[in-house]
Write a protein that holds these residues in place. Structure first.
Motif, PDB file in Angstrom:
ATOM      1  N   LEU A  74       0.843   6.045  -7.150  1.00 56.75           N
ATOM      2  CA  LEU A  74      -0.501   6.356  -7.617  1.00 56.75           C
ATOM      3  C   LEU A  74      -1.175   7.313  -6.640  1.00 56.75           C
ATOM      4  O   LEU A  74      -0.682   7.526  -5.526  1.00 56.75           O
ATOM      5  CB  LEU A  74      -1.324   5.070  -7.760  1.00 56.75           C
ATOM      6  CG  LEU A  74      -0.829   4.069  -8.810  1.00 56.75           C
ATOM      7  CD1 LEU A  74      -1.539   2.737  -8.637  1.00 56.75           C
ATOM      8  CD2 LEU A  74      -1.061   4.614 -10.214  1.00 56.75           C
ATOM      9  N   PRO A  75      -2.317   7.830  -6.995  1.00 55.22           N
ATOM     10  CA  PRO A  75      -3.044   8.706  -6.069  1.00 55.22           C
ATOM     11  C   PRO A  75      -3.404   7.979  -4.764  1.00 55.22           C
ATOM     12  O   PRO A  75      -3.575   6.760  -4.731  1.00 55.22           O
ATOM     13  CB  PRO A  75      -4.299   9.092  -6.864  1.00 55.22           C
ATOM     14  CG  PRO A  75      -3.876   8.986  -8.293  1.00 55.22           C
ATOM     15  CD  PRO A  75      -2.911   7.838  -8.350  1.00 55.22           C
ATOM     16  N   ALA A  93      -8.030  10.756 -18.268  1.00 48.50           N
ATOM     17  CA  ALA A  93      -7.661  12.134 -17.944  1.00 48.50           C
ATOM     18  C   ALA A  93      -6.161  12.341 -17.966  1.00 48.50           C
ATOM     19  O   ALA A  93      -5.698  13.473 -17.781  1.00 48.50           O
ATOM     20  CB  ALA A  93      -8.207  12.504 -16.561  1.00 48.50           C
ATOM     21  N   GLY A  94      -5.389  11.240 -18.166  1.00 49.42           N
ATOM     22  CA  GLY A  94      -3.942  11.346 -18.207  1.00 49.42           C
ATOM     23  C   GLY A  94      -3.301  11.529 -16.843  1.00 49.42           C
ATOM     24  O   GLY A  94      -2.150  11.990 -16.764  1.00 49.42           O
ATOM     25  N   ALA A  95      -4.038  11.187 -15.781  1.00 45.91           N
ATOM     26  CA  ALA A  95      -3.500  11.387 -14.427  1.00 45.91           C
ATOM     27  C   ALA A  95      -2.467  10.331 -14.074  1.00 45.91           C
ATOM     28  O   ALA A  95      -1.591  10.574 -13.234  1.00 45.91           O
ATOM     29  CB  ALA A  95      -4.642  11.371 -13.401  1.00 45.91           C
ATOM     30  N   ILE A  96      -2.567   9.152 -14.649  1.00 46.75           N
ATOM     31  CA  ILE A  96      -1.623   8.071 -14.348  1.00 46.75           C
ATOM     32  C   ILE A  96      -1.229   7.407 -15.660  1.00 46.75           C
ATOM     33  O   ILE A  96      -1.905   7.565 -16.692  1.00 46.75           O
ATOM     34  CB  ILE A  96      -2.229   7.014 -13.399  1.00 46.75           C
ATOM     35  CG1 ILE A  96      -3.464   6.372 -14.030  1.00 46.75           C
ATOM     36  CG2 ILE A  96      -2.547   7.603 -12.040  1.00 46.75           C
ATOM     37  CD1 ILE A  96      -4.020   5.211 -13.225  1.00 46.75           C
ATOM     38  N   SER A  97      -0.149   6.629 -15.610  1.00 51.89           N
ATOM     39  CA  SER A  97       0.295   5.895 -16.790  1.00 51.89           C
ATOM     40  C   SER A  97      -0.316   4.502 -16.787  1.00 51.89           C
ATOM     41  O   SER A  97      -0.616   3.941 -15.735  1.00 51.89           O
ATOM     42  CB  SER A  97       1.822   5.781 -16.801  1.00 51.89           C
ATOM     43  OG  SER A  97       2.267   4.955 -15.734  1.00 51.89           O
ATOM     44  N   PRO A  98      -0.522   3.894 -17.974  1.00 50.43           N
ATOM     45  CA  PRO A  98      -1.075   2.537 -18.030  1.00 50.43           C
ATOM     46  C   PRO A  98      -0.200   1.512 -17.319  1.00 50.43           C
ATOM     47  O   PRO A  98      -0.722   0.556 -16.713  1.00 50.43           O
ATOM     48  CB  PRO A  98      -1.152   2.257 -19.544  1.00 50.43           C
ATOM     49  CG  PRO A  98      -1.209   3.607 -20.175  1.00 50.43           C
ATOM     50  CD  PRO A  98      -0.377   4.492 -19.317  1.00 50.43           C
ATOM     51  N   SER A 125       0.837  -1.208   0.000  1.00 51.46           N
ATOM     52  CA  SER A 125       0.000   0.000   0.000  1.00 51.46           C
ATOM     53  C   SER A 125       0.866   1.249   0.000  1.00 51.46           C
ATOM     54  O   SER A 125       0.516   2.260  -0.632  1.00 51.46           O
ATOM     55  CB  SER A 125      -0.938  -0.011   1.212  1.00 51.46           C
ATOM     56  OG  SER A 125      -1.808  -1.131   1.169  1.00 51.46           O
ATOM     57  N   LEU A 126       1.993   1.215   0.708  1.00 52.02           N
ATOM     58  CA  LEU A 126       2.917   2.351   0.690  1.00 52.02           C
ATOM     59  C   LEU A 126       3.492   2.569  -0.717  1.00 52.02           C
ATOM     60  O   LEU A 126       3.659   3.716  -1.167  1.00 52.02           O
ATOM     61  CB  LEU A 126       4.041   2.129   1.699  1.00 52.02           C
ATOM     62  CG  LEU A 126       3.645   2.175   3.177  1.00 52.02           C
ATOM     63  CD1 LEU A 126       4.852   1.862   4.069  1.00 52.02           C
ATOM     64  CD2 LEU A 126       3.064   3.542   3.539  1.00 52.02           C
ATOM     65  N   VAL A 127       3.800   1.461  -1.398  1.00 56.65           N
ATOM     66  CA  VAL A 127       4.295   1.575  -2.776  1.00 56.65           C
ATOM     67  C   VAL A 127       3.230   2.201  -3.670  1.00 56.65           C
ATOM     68  O   VAL A 127       3.523   3.072  -4.517  1.00 56.65           O
ATOM     69  CB  VAL A 127       4.730   0.194  -3.307  1.00 56.65           C
ATOM     70  CG1 VAL A 127       5.085   0.280  -4.792  1.00 56.65           C
ATOM     71  CG2 VAL A 127       5.898  -0.341  -2.511  1.00 56.65           C
ATOM     72  N   LEU A 179     -10.795  -0.828 -11.471  1.00 66.01           N
ATOM     73  CA  LEU A 179     -10.626  -0.671 -12.927  1.00 66.01           C
ATOM     74  C   LEU A 179     -11.414   0.516 -13.452  1.00 66.01           C
ATOM     75  O   LEU A 179     -10.934   1.270 -14.323  1.00 66.01           O
ATOM     76  CB  LEU A 179     -11.054  -1.961 -13.633  1.00 66.01           C
ATOM     77  CG  LEU A 179     -10.075  -3.133 -13.577  1.00 66.01           C
ATOM     78  CD1 LEU A 179     -10.710  -4.404 -14.149  1.00 66.01           C
ATOM     79  CD2 LEU A 179      -8.804  -2.796 -14.353  1.00 66.01           C
ATOM     80  N   ALA A 180     -12.614   0.687 -12.896  1.00 60.99           N
ATOM     81  CA  ALA A 180     -13.430   1.822 -13.348  1.00 60.99           C
ATOM     82  C   ALA A 180     -12.764   3.136 -12.966  1.00 60.99           C
ATOM     83  O   ALA A 180     -12.720   4.092 -13.786  1.00 60.99           O
ATOM     84  CB  ALA A 180     -14.828   1.736 -12.731  1.00 60.99           C
ATOM     85  N   VAL A 181     -12.224   3.209 -11.755  1.00 58.28           N
ATOM     86  CA  VAL A 181     -11.557   4.432 -11.317  1.00 58.28           C
ATOM     87  C   VAL A 181     -10.299   4.684 -12.145  1.00 58.28           C
ATOM     88  O   VAL A 181     -10.027   5.808 -12.598  1.00 58.28           O
ATOM     89  CB  VAL A 181     -11.226   4.349  -9.807  1.00 58.28           C
ATOM     90  CG1 VAL A 181     -10.359   5.537  -9.375  1.00 58.28           C
ATOM     91  CG2 VAL A 181     -12.501   4.307  -8.980  1.00 58.28           C
ATOM     92  N   LEU A 182      -9.508   3.600 -12.329  1.00 62.01           N
ATOM     93  CA  LEU A 182      -8.269   3.744 -13.098  1.00 62.01           C
ATOM     94  C   LEU A 182      -8.547   4.144 -14.542  1.00 62.01           C
ATOM     95  O   LEU A 182      -7.781   4.913 -15.157  1.00 62.01           O
ATOM     96  CB  LEU A 182      -7.474   2.436 -13.052  1.00 62.01           C
ATOM     97  CG  LEU A 182      -6.848   2.061 -11.712  1.00 62.01           C
ATOM     98  CD1 LEU A 182      -6.187   0.681 -11.791  1.00 62.01           C
ATOM     99  CD2 LEU A 182      -5.824   3.109 -11.274  1.00 62.01           C
TER     100      LEU A 182
END
Length: 569
Positions: free
Chosen positions: A164-165, A277-282, A157-159, A268-271
């Protein structure tokens, strides 16, 4: 919670360094397994995206050496950590057993004679083994496994919080708590059923062994096989309990899988929204998804192991072990006088015999059985110190019951039994047995050498010459030169007559003031009986001897012969 604290104090606190090492290694193995799959998820997702970009004519760069090296590191770490965890875990279990089992048997040895007698007739050895195994499985099979899942999940979870957000990290932490907590909760709720199943298992084992022991007699006494059908019904109940246990474990696993899949669907829906939105990478999204799947995989087996928690608590309660109050085996063997396990104050020094004991029985009545059948009725008897008495009677006349009264193993229903002017059962047990030597009807030899068996009741041991002389005097010349011969499993098998004489010699060599013998000549011919009685008469001259037999046998000068019939002499 009291049982949980006692379990931790007994099984974990003394081995806390080893337990901590086991937990850390298990956490390292679980974390490496999770990291391996998560890194592989990152690399696979990044490779797929790079391939798609290149196929569309775009330009992309993919770093594979760093993730590849990390995957190899995680794989090697997982293997080494699991192997080290097994080594350290087994070492901690062995250390626990060296501390636990002697304390269990020392506690049992400190029990009274009637308690030990009842335990000996039960399947106490099998029960002890099962209970100790249940206790030893708590630190390694339950506690360390659950802690490893929690710690590995917390680290992952720390990782996630780093890559990630924050909501993703919180979701991973909550999912970890659920996956680790559900098996523990299921095991906790299953305790009443597991109690009943454990008792049912013991009952089946006891009845099955009794039926096997009496199989020939049952051929004639139970032609309709009622006992076998009863065992079959008992076995069917136990099988149903085992199926129910497996079903509960499967239900806990299935609930965990369902929660995991629902959580992953939501994740998955959140990701997907963050990706759009480009907030995270695949690649990081793939790391999170596969990492959580791997974390769920390391919880496999927790539900099954925690289903045995009720058996662990039952073992703790039945063994009656306290974390600090139970004496060690060394304290039991060398404890101070007056302390359970220590040598009583009145124990004779150097093997010298104590003064002869005497009894007075005044209007003694005793009943036994479900119907309270009177065995002794108003019995009167005076046994002077140094006297030799043979009490005869038919089978079932109460001879063994009278011996138990003289030895203080039972209390009379009426009247009183005085040993040296004091109620026999009121003497402290260890003091009483320093004055009375007993040879029961049943012949029992211990696993050990012949010398060990003969000198069992002699403080400080006996000289080999004394043991050899005793064996020769009762017609066991062949055994006189084999004091180091091992008796018991894997050793020499004695005939019934040889074993009986060894058992009588073991009691008669004790430096007590009185000797109680229940059918000492069973299985002996007249010649062997005369030789044994002559040696007893010489050895016990001036001390009290009471022999219980069907008829007066052997050569005993100046003995008094009484007949027990209708509960009286």
């Amino acid at each position: 919670m009291n049982d949980l604290r006692r379990l931790f104090a007994l099984t974990c606190r003394p081995q806390r360094a080893w337990l901590l090492a086991t937990v850390l290694l298990a956490t390292l193995a679980a974390g490496a397994a999770t990291g391996l799959v998560a890194t592989a998820g990152w690399l696979l997702t990044a490779s797929a995206i790079t391939g798609a970009v290149l196929a569309a004519g775009g330009v992309a760069r993919l770093e594979i050496f760093g993730p590849g090296a990390l995957i190899r590191l995680f794989a090697v770490t997982r293997t080494v950590a699991r192997y080290a965890e097994r080594l350290i875990g087994h070492e901690s279990i062995f250390r626990l057993l060296t501390r636990l089992r002697p304390r269990v048997f020392a506690g049992l040895a400190a029990q009274s004679w009637p308690v030990i007698g009842r335990l000996r007739r039960a399947l106490v050895l099998n029960r002890l083994i099962g209970d100790v195994e249940a206790l030893e499985g708590f630190p390694a099979g339950m506690l360390s496994a659950a802690l490893a899942v929690l710690l590995a999940g917390g680290a992952f979870s720390l990782v996630l919080a780093w890559l990630l957000p924050a909501p993703i990290a919180w979701a991973g932490l909550v999912l970890t708590l659920l996956l680790a907590g559900l098996p523990v909760l299921a095991g906790w709720r299953a305790q009443p059923r597991e109690y009943r199943a454990a008792l049912l298992r013991e009952r089946l084992q006891r009845d099955l062994l009794e039926r096997l022991a009496a199989s020939r007699e049952l051929v004639f006494a139970d032609p309709a096989d009622h006992r076998r059908h009863a065992l079959a019904r008992l076995d069917a109940r136990l099988a149903a309990a085992a199926i129910a246990r497996a079903s509960r474990a499967s239900a806990a696993d299935a609930t965990g899988v369902l929660i995991l899949h629902l959580s992953l669907c939501g994740l998955l829906a959140v990701l997907a929204g963050w990706l759009a939105a480009g907030a995270i990478s695949p690649a990081r999204a793939g790391l999170a998804i596969l990492g959580l799947l791997a974390l769920a995989g390391i919880t496999a087996g927790l539900a099954e192991s925690w289903q045995g928690y009720a058996r662990t608590r039952l073992g703790l309660r039945r063994l009656g072990i306290e974390a600090v109050a139970t004496p060690s085996i060394a304290e039991h063997r060398h404890g101070a006088p007056g302390v359970a396990g220590g040598r009583p104050v009145e124990w004779p020094a150097g093997g010298d015999a104590v003064a002869a004991a005497g009894w007075r029985l005044d209007a003694v009545g005793l009943s036994q059985g479900v119907a309270d059948r009177p065995v002794l009725d108003g019995l009167m008897l005076d046994i002077a110190p140094g006297e030799v008495i043979t009490i005869t009677g038919r089978s079932g006349s109460g001879k063994s019951s009278l011996l138990a009264l003289l030895a203080g193993l039972r209390r009379p229903d009426e009247g009183q039994v005085l040993l040296d002017g004091r109620a026999a059962s009121d003497w402290p047990e260890r003091v009483r047995f320093s004055r009375i030597a007993v040879c029961e009807q049943r012949t029992t030899l211990l696993a050990g050498t012949l010398a060990d068996n003969l000198a069992l009741g002699i403080p400080g041991g006996a000289e080999p010459g004394e043991l050899q002389a005793a064996l020769s005097a009762v017609g066991l010349d062949e055994l006189a030169g084999e004091l180091d011969t091992w008796l018991g499993p894997g050793g020499r098998e004695l005939s019934g007559g040889e074993a009986r004489r060894v058992a009588v010699l073991r009691a008669a060599l004790c430096p007590a003031g009185a000797l109680l013998l229940d059918e000492p000549f069973r299985g002996l011919d007249d010649t062997a009986s005369d030789a044994l009685s002559r040696w007893l008469a010489a050895r016990w001259r001036g001390r009290t001897v009471v022999v219980f037999d069907h008829v007066a046998r052997g050569s005993w000068p100046d003995r008094r012969v009484l007949t027990l019939a209708e509960g009286r002499l």
